[in-house]
Design a protein around this motif. Structure first.
Motif, short mmCIF file in Angstrom:
data_model
loop_
_atom_site.label_atom_id
_atom_site.label_comp_id
_atom_site.label_asym_id
_atom_site.label_seq_id
_atom_site.Cartn_x
_atom_site.Cartn_y
_atom_site.Cartn_z
N LYS A 15 0.52 -1.15 0.20
CA LYS A 15 0.07 0.00 0.16
C LYS A 15 0.85 1.55 0.20
N LEU A 16 1.88 1.14 0.46
CA LEU A 16 2.77 2.68 0.20
C LEU A 16 3.86 2.89 -0.28
N ASP A 54 6.43 5.72 -0.59
CA ASP A 54 6.79 6.54 -0.81
C ASP A 54 7.37 5.94 -0.85
N GLY A 88 9.69 9.25 6.34
CA GLY A 88 8.84 8.65 5.49
C GLY A 88 7.89 7.60 6.93
N LEU A 89 8.08 7.09 7.55
CA LEU A 89 7.40 6.59 8.04
C LEU A 89 6.57 7.40 9.11
N LYS A 130 5.27 10.23 8.65
CA LYS A 130 4.75 10.92 7.81
C LYS A 130 3.54 9.75 7.48
N ALA A 131 3.78 9.15 7.58
CA ALA A 131 2.83 7.57 6.98
C ALA A 131 1.73 7.62 8.35
N PHE A 182 -2.15 7.03 8.63
CA PHE A 182 -2.16 5.91 7.18
C PHE A 182 -2.81 4.81 8.16
N ILE A 183 -0.95 4.68 8.42
CA ILE A 183 -1.16 3.60 9.10
C ILE A 183 -2.22 2.96 10.40
#
Length: 109
Positions: free
Chosen positions: A16-17, A19, A58-59, A61-62, A65-66
């Motif tokens: 799904k991710l 980035d 990046g983690l 920022k996500a 969503f996670i």
């Protein structure tokens, strides 16, 4: 609970991710607090310190969503706050193995 979160995170990273900062990341473990309000997610990524820092960003920022995906997939009423921590144990192990091989070659000569 940590194992379930680890499985879902690994699936999210591969499917799904999208980035580019999150490529080559492996989730090595998840520690969940006893009250299930905090989760420390350990990840490994080979590369320069700058690449590891970018992966951490990046983690983070996500994280929203996670968390939504974790709540939906695991049907949790409360999803723990996620803290991402770089796990350098694999790099350390590789370094030790490299040193041992070098010593072995020198001993054979």
């Amino acid at each position: 609970m940590g194992g379930l979160i680890q499985q879902v995170l690994s699936d999210l990273l591969t499917r799904k991710l999208k980035d580019p900062r999150l490529e080559m990341i492996v989730i090595t473990g998840v520690d969940v607090s006893p009250d299930l309000k905090q989760a420390r997610v350990y990840f490994s990524r080979y590369g320069r310190p700058e690449e590891v820092r970018q992966s951490t960003e990046g983690l983070q920022k996500a994280a929203g969503f996670i968390k939504r995906e974790l709540g939906a997939r695991l049907q949790l009423r409360y999803v723990p706050e996620l803290q991402f921590v770089h796990d350098a144990s694999y790099e350390y192990g590789d370094r030790i193995e490299s040193l041992l091989k070098t010593l072995q070659r020198e001993g054979e000569e």
